[in-house]
Design a protein around this motif. Structure first.
Motif, short mmCIF file in Angstrom:
data_model
loop_
_atom_site.label_atom_id
_atom_site.label_comp_id
_atom_site.label_asym_id
_atom_site.label_seq_id
_atom_site.Cartn_x
_atom_site.Cartn_y
_atom_site.Cartn_z
N GLY A 3 29.65 57.77 38.63
CA GLY A 3 31.01 57.59 39.11
C GLY A 3 31.63 56.33 38.56
N CYS A 4 32.85 56.05 39.06
CA CYS A 4 33.60 54.92 38.53
C CYS A 4 34.24 54.04 39.60
CB CYS A 4 34.66 55.45 37.57
SG CYS A 4 35.23 54.25 36.39
N ASN A 5 34.34 54.53 40.83
CA ASN A 5 34.92 53.76 41.95
C ASN A 5 36.34 53.26 41.67
OD1 ASN A 5 32.83 54.11 43.68
ND2 ASN A 5 32.27 51.96 43.80
N MET A 6 37.16 54.08 41.08
CA MET A 6 38.54 53.68 40.82
C MET A 6 39.33 53.52 42.12
SD MET A 6 38.93 53.31 37.58
CE MET A 6 40.67 53.45 37.32
N ASP A 7 38.91 54.20 43.18
CA ASP A 7 39.64 54.14 44.45
C ASP A 7 39.64 52.74 45.04
OD1 ASP A 7 36.82 54.47 44.90
OD2 ASP A 7 37.28 54.85 47.01
N GLU A 8 38.66 51.92 44.76
CA GLU A 8 38.62 50.57 45.31
C GLU A 8 39.65 49.64 44.66
OE1 GLU A 8 34.97 48.62 42.69
OE2 GLU A 8 34.57 49.33 44.71
N MET A 9 40.30 50.10 43.61
CA MET A 9 41.29 49.28 42.91
C MET A 9 42.73 49.55 43.37
SD MET A 9 39.08 47.73 41.14
CE MET A 9 40.20 46.66 40.30
N VAL A 10 42.91 50.47 44.30
CA VAL A 10 44.25 50.89 44.70
C VAL A 10 45.12 49.73 45.19
CG1 VAL A 10 45.53 52.28 46.38
CG2 VAL A 10 43.62 53.27 45.18
N PHE A 11 44.57 48.83 45.96
CA PHE A 11 45.38 47.77 46.56
C PHE A 11 45.27 46.44 45.84
CE2 PHE A 11 44.52 50.79 50.03
CZ PHE A 11 45.84 51.15 50.30
N GLU A 12 44.65 46.44 44.67
CA GLU A 12 44.53 45.21 43.89
C GLU A 12 45.82 44.91 43.14
OE1 GLU A 12 41.91 43.13 43.91
OE2 GLU A 12 40.96 44.46 45.37
N ALA A 13 46.12 43.62 43.00
CA ALA A 13 47.26 43.22 42.18
C ALA A 13 46.94 43.57 40.73
CB ALA A 13 47.49 41.72 42.31
N LEU A 14 47.90 44.14 40.04
CA LEU A 14 47.64 44.61 38.68
C LEU A 14 47.97 43.52 37.66
CD1 LEU A 14 46.47 47.16 37.50
CD2 LEU A 14 48.76 47.94 37.05
N ASP A 15 47.11 42.52 37.59
CA ASP A 15 47.27 41.45 36.61
C ASP A 15 46.28 41.65 35.47
OD1 ASP A 15 44.88 40.84 37.84
OD2 ASP A 15 45.58 38.98 38.76
N THR A 16 46.24 40.72 34.55
CA THR A 16 45.40 40.86 33.36
C THR A 16 43.92 40.97 33.71
OG1 THR A 16 47.00 39.56 32.11
CG2 THR A 16 44.83 39.81 31.14
N SER A 17 43.47 40.20 34.66
CA SER A 17 42.04 40.26 35.01
C SER A 17 41.68 41.59 35.66
CB SER A 17 41.64 39.08 35.91
OG SER A 17 42.32 39.16 37.14
N THR A 18 42.58 42.15 36.48
CA THR A 18 42.32 43.45 37.10
C THR A 18 42.29 44.55 36.06
OG1 THR A 18 43.41 42.70 39.13
CG2 THR A 18 43.06 45.05 38.90
N ILE A 19 43.23 44.52 35.12
CA ILE A 19 43.26 45.52 34.05
C ILE A 19 41.97 45.43 33.22
CG2 ILE A 19 44.40 46.15 31.88
CD1 ILE A 19 47.07 45.51 33.28
N THR A 20 41.54 44.21 32.91
CA THR A 20 40.30 44.02 32.15
C THR A 20 39.11 44.55 32.93
OG1 THR A 20 41.24 42.06 31.12
CG2 THR A 20 38.84 42.30 31.01
N PHE A 21 39.08 44.32 34.24
CA PHE A 21 38.00 44.81 35.08
C PHE A 21 37.98 46.33 35.12
CE2 PHE A 21 36.29 45.87 39.35
CZ PHE A 21 35.00 45.42 39.16
N ILE A 22 39.15 46.96 35.25
CA ILE A 22 39.24 48.43 35.26
C ILE A 22 38.73 48.99 33.94
CG2 ILE A 22 40.86 50.38 35.25
CD1 ILE A 22 42.56 48.79 37.27
N LYS A 23 39.16 48.41 32.83
CA LYS A 23 38.72 48.87 31.51
C LYS A 23 37.20 48.75 31.38
CE LYS A 23 42.14 47.99 28.13
NZ LYS A 23 42.78 47.00 27.26
N SER A 24 36.65 47.67 31.88
CA SER A 24 35.22 47.45 31.82
C SER A 24 34.46 48.50 32.64
CB SER A 24 34.89 46.05 32.33
OG SER A 24 33.50 45.86 32.41
N LYS A 25 34.95 48.79 33.85
CA LYS A 25 34.31 49.81 34.69
C LYS A 25 34.33 51.18 34.01
CE LYS A 25 35.15 50.12 39.02
NZ LYS A 25 34.83 49.82 40.40
N ILE A 26 35.46 51.53 33.43
CA ILE A 26 35.59 52.83 32.77
C ILE A 26 34.70 52.90 31.54
CG2 ILE A 26 37.19 54.34 31.51
CD1 ILE A 26 39.39 53.32 33.48
N SER A 27 34.71 51.86 30.72
CA SER A 27 33.87 51.83 29.52
C SER A 27 32.40 51.96 29.86
CB SER A 27 34.09 50.53 28.74
OG SER A 27 35.39 50.47 28.24
#
Length: 145
Positions: A59-83
């Motif tokens: 899995g990827c746990n994308m649901d835990e990112m729903v309420f996070e502020a979408l800044d550069t570090s969050t985008i980088t973290f999301i990309k890392s999780k997906i990769s």
């Protein structure tokens, strides 16, 4: 010709997602090739880690990112999780480009755009996964009392 057939067998065949049944054939609808890979990516990105009993790490746990502020570090973290999830659970492809499209962020939609190459055939494809940050769909019709 036989080598191409073997490459196609490597790409795989699986149940459609969401599962669909054909009453006339009394069978489940199957997907093959790139459609099967796209279904696999959809399942991978929408599965919560620990949800699958037989593979608790899938899995990827994308649901835990729903309420996070979408800044550069969050985008980088999301990309890392997906990769990382694709690296471990979708060996049939090589990710060439992974982008987070925030163009429709005010509507509550983030698009995960994945450009990949199928390892067995060396064909290039695109996959777009819509990640919704809001659940409500008819909020504009609610009237205050």
């Amino acid at each position: 010709m036989n080598e191409i057939s073997n490459d196609r067998n490597f790409i795989g065949r699986g149940w459609s997602f969401p599962p669909q049944f054909d009453r006339s054939l009394k069978a489940v609808r199957m997907t093959e090739d790139e459609e099967d890979i796209n279904n696999s990516l959809t399942i991978l990105l929408s599965t919560i880690v620990g949800e699958r009993v037989m593979d608790m790490n899938y899995g990827c746990n994308m649901d835990e990112m729903v309420f996070e502020a979408l800044d550069t570090s969050t985008i980088t973290f999301i990309k890392s999780k997906i990769s990382k999830a694709i690296l471990f659970y979708e060996a049939r492809i090589e990710v060439q480009k992974l982008e987070i499209n925030t163009q429709d962020i005010l509507e509550g939609v983030i698009l995960v755009e994945i450009e990949y190459i199928v390892s067995a055939t060396n064909n290039r494809f695109n996959f777009v996964y819509p990640f919704f940050r809001t659940e409500g769909t008819e909020l504009s019709s609610i009237k205050a009392i």
